[in-house]
Design a protein around this motif. Structure first.
Motif, PDB file in Angstrom:
ATOM      1  N   GLY A   1     -46.681  29.422  38.883  1.00  0.00           N
ATOM      2  CA  GLY A   1     -45.652  30.518  38.018  1.00  0.00           C
ATOM      3  C   GLY A   1     -44.352  31.349  39.087  1.00  0.00           C
ATOM      4  N   GLU A   2     -44.121  32.813  38.933  1.00  0.00           N
ATOM      5  CA  GLU A   2     -43.113  33.503  39.722  1.00  0.00           C
ATOM      6  C   GLU A   2     -43.992  33.900  40.878  1.00  0.00           C
ATOM      7  N   ALA A   3     -43.836  33.071  41.615  1.00  0.00           N
ATOM      8  CA  ALA A   3     -44.299  33.797  42.829  1.00  0.00           C
ATOM      9  C   ALA A   3     -43.191  34.502  44.387  1.00  0.00           C
ATOM     10  N   GLY A   4     -42.436  34.025  44.135  1.00  0.00           N
ATOM     11  CA  GLY A   4     -41.658  34.167  44.698  1.00  0.00           C
ATOM     12  C   GLY A   4     -41.662  32.444  46.521  1.00  0.00           C
ATOM     13  N   HIS A   5     -41.519  33.117  47.674  1.00  0.00           N
ATOM     14  CA  HIS A   5     -42.018  32.119  47.658  1.00  0.00           C
ATOM     15  C   HIS A   5     -42.951  31.992  48.691  1.00  0.00           C
ATOM     16  N   ILE A   6     -44.444  32.357  47.897  1.00  0.00           N
ATOM     17  CA  ILE A   6     -45.900  32.434  48.328  1.00  0.00           C
ATOM     18  C   ILE A   6     -45.552  32.716  49.657  1.00  0.00           C
ATOM     19  N   ASN A   7     -45.311  34.494  49.382  1.00  0.00           N
ATOM     20  CA  ASN A   7     -45.968  34.284  51.776  1.00  0.00           C
ATOM     21  C   ASN A   7     -45.847  35.888  51.249  1.00  0.00           C
ATOM     22  N   ALA A   8     -45.619  37.052  52.510  1.00  0.00           N
ATOM     23  CA  ALA A   8     -46.621  38.279  52.466  1.00  0.00           C
ATOM     24  C   ALA A   8     -45.792  39.225  51.695  1.00  0.00           C
ATOM     25  N   ASP A   9     -43.980  39.111  51.579  1.00  0.00           N
ATOM     26  CA  ASP A   9     -43.859  39.429  50.454  1.00  0.00           C
ATOM     27  C   ASP A   9     -43.498  39.099  48.538  1.00  0.00           C
ATOM     28  N   SER A  10     -44.837  38.195  48.304  1.00  0.00           N
ATOM     29  CA  SER A  10     -44.536  37.995  47.525  1.00  0.00           C
ATOM     30  C   SER A  10     -46.062  38.564  46.710  1.00  0.00           C
ATOM     31  N   GLY A  11     -46.885  39.597  47.650  1.00  0.00           N
ATOM     32  CA  GLY A  11     -47.937  40.535  47.915  1.00  0.00           C
ATOM     33  C   GLY A  11     -49.485  39.636  47.063  1.00  0.00           C
ATOM     34  N   LEU A  12     -49.490  38.651  47.895  1.00  0.00           N
ATOM     35  CA  LEU A  12     -50.694  38.078  47.277  1.00  0.00           C
ATOM     36  C   LEU A  12     -52.255  38.601  48.518  1.00  0.00           C
ATOM     37  N   GLY A  13     -51.945  39.422  49.894  1.00  0.00           N
ATOM     38  CA  GLY A  13     -53.279  40.093  49.806  1.00  0.00           C
ATOM     39  C   GLY A  13     -53.733  38.880  50.497  1.00  0.00           C
ATOM     40  N   LEU A  14     -54.911  38.888  50.648  1.00  0.00           N
ATOM     41  CA  LEU A  14     -56.191  37.333  50.895  1.00  0.00           C
ATOM     42  C   LEU A  14     -55.373  36.273  50.426  1.00  0.00           C
ATOM     43  N   TRP A  15     -54.693  36.617  49.102  1.00  0.00           N
ATOM     44  CA  TRP A  15     -54.539  35.306  47.994  1.00  0.00           C
ATOM     45  C   TRP A  15     -55.224  34.271  47.662  1.00  0.00           C
ATOM     46  N   HIS A  16     -56.584  35.092  46.259  1.00  0.00           N
ATOM     47  CA  HIS A  16     -57.542  34.596  46.456  1.00  0.00           C
ATOM     48  C   HIS A  16     -57.610  32.881  45.622  1.00  0.00           C
ATOM     49  N   GLU A  17     -56.885  32.851  44.913  1.00  0.00           N
ATOM     50  CA  GLU A  17     -55.970  31.674  43.998  1.00  0.00           C
ATOM     51  C   GLU A  17     -55.791  30.954  45.101  1.00  0.00           C
ATOM     52  N   GLY A  18     -55.339  31.327  45.598  1.00  0.00           N
ATOM     53  CA  GLY A  18     -54.826  30.108  47.439  1.00  0.00           C
ATOM     54  C   GLY A  18     -56.477  29.288  47.745  1.00  0.00           C
ATOM     55  N   LEU A  19     -57.522  30.627  47.429  1.00  0.00           N
ATOM     56  CA  LEU A  19     -58.905  29.895  48.140  1.00  0.00           C
ATOM     57  C   LEU A  19     -59.554  29.328  47.642  1.00  0.00           C
TER      58      LEU A  19
END
Length: 221
Positions: free
Chosen positions: A164-182
């Protein structure tokens, strides 16, 4: 009758985190994963601000072989292109020593690079990757448009995951630990295991047949 020794316990793969341009800062999910996951370590590619392609590839190759066990690569941005060049140069056997890779938000380097420092990584290799892989792309990534990411995934024979709309999928995307990635990392591990168990390796993770949440399915926005 002598007792047979117990079967060897499977060795957990090493998780090598491959950052992109400028390294991953303290709030980047790669850095958080390095602290969170026992098997994870960051590959020190060096020259973070002025990357040299062959230097990065050589340092990645050294890290892979120093791991001393099977490896899963988790690359972000320019790190994805370093992984592609490593596979292109090294021509490893399928799944040896790299079992699979998460390739998150690769950047455009061939035609419309956002930063001239990406130029040494062009032309991006389009050989099929010799391991299972997921290419995770965003609909509003300023470094590569989604259609180009889909085209690249088709050539690499990677399963495309639409974030979806997650920018560059980096710190600026506000993902934190990024549980979806885990969760995606867990699915990749399961897929590698499923392939070894004789399941159909052509099954696409983007179809949802491996139980991913619905918003990971192809075409989600």
């Amino acid at each position: 009758m002598p007792l047979l020794p117990p079967p060897a316990k499977p060795v957990d793969p090493a998780i090598l985190l491959v950052p992109g341009l400028g390294d991953s800062g303290p709030s980047h999910w790669q850095t958080l994963w390095e602290h969170e996951l026992d098997a994870a370590s960051k590959v020190e590619l060096g020259d973070w601000e002025r990357p040299h392609r062959n230097t990065w590839v050589n340092k990645l190759n050294l890290a892979i072989h120093r791991a001393g066990r099977p490896v899963i690569l988790v690359a972000h941005s320019l790190g994805c292109l370093a992984v592609a060049w490593w596979a292109h140069y090294e021509q490893p056997q399928r799944g040896d020593p790299v079992l699979g890779a998460l390739l998150v938000a690769p950047p455009e380097a061939d035609f419309f690079p956002r930063d001239e420092r990406l130029n040494p990584f062009a032309p991006v290799p389009v050989d099929p990757l010799p391991f299972e892989s997921l290419l995770i792309a965003s609909r509003n990534d300023p470094w590569m448009n989604f259609h180009t990411a889909a085209w690249l995934a088709s050539h690499w024979k990677s399963d495309l995951v639409d974030l979806g709309e997650a920018g560059h999928i980096n710190a600026d995307s506000g993902l934190g630990l990024w549980h979806e990635g885990l969760a995606l990392l867990d699915r990749l591990k399961a897929r590698i295991g499923a392939g070894n168990a004789g399941h159909n390796p052509a099954e696409r993770i983007a179809t949802g047949r491996l139980g991913l949440p619905s918003h990971f399915a192809a075409g989600a926005s």
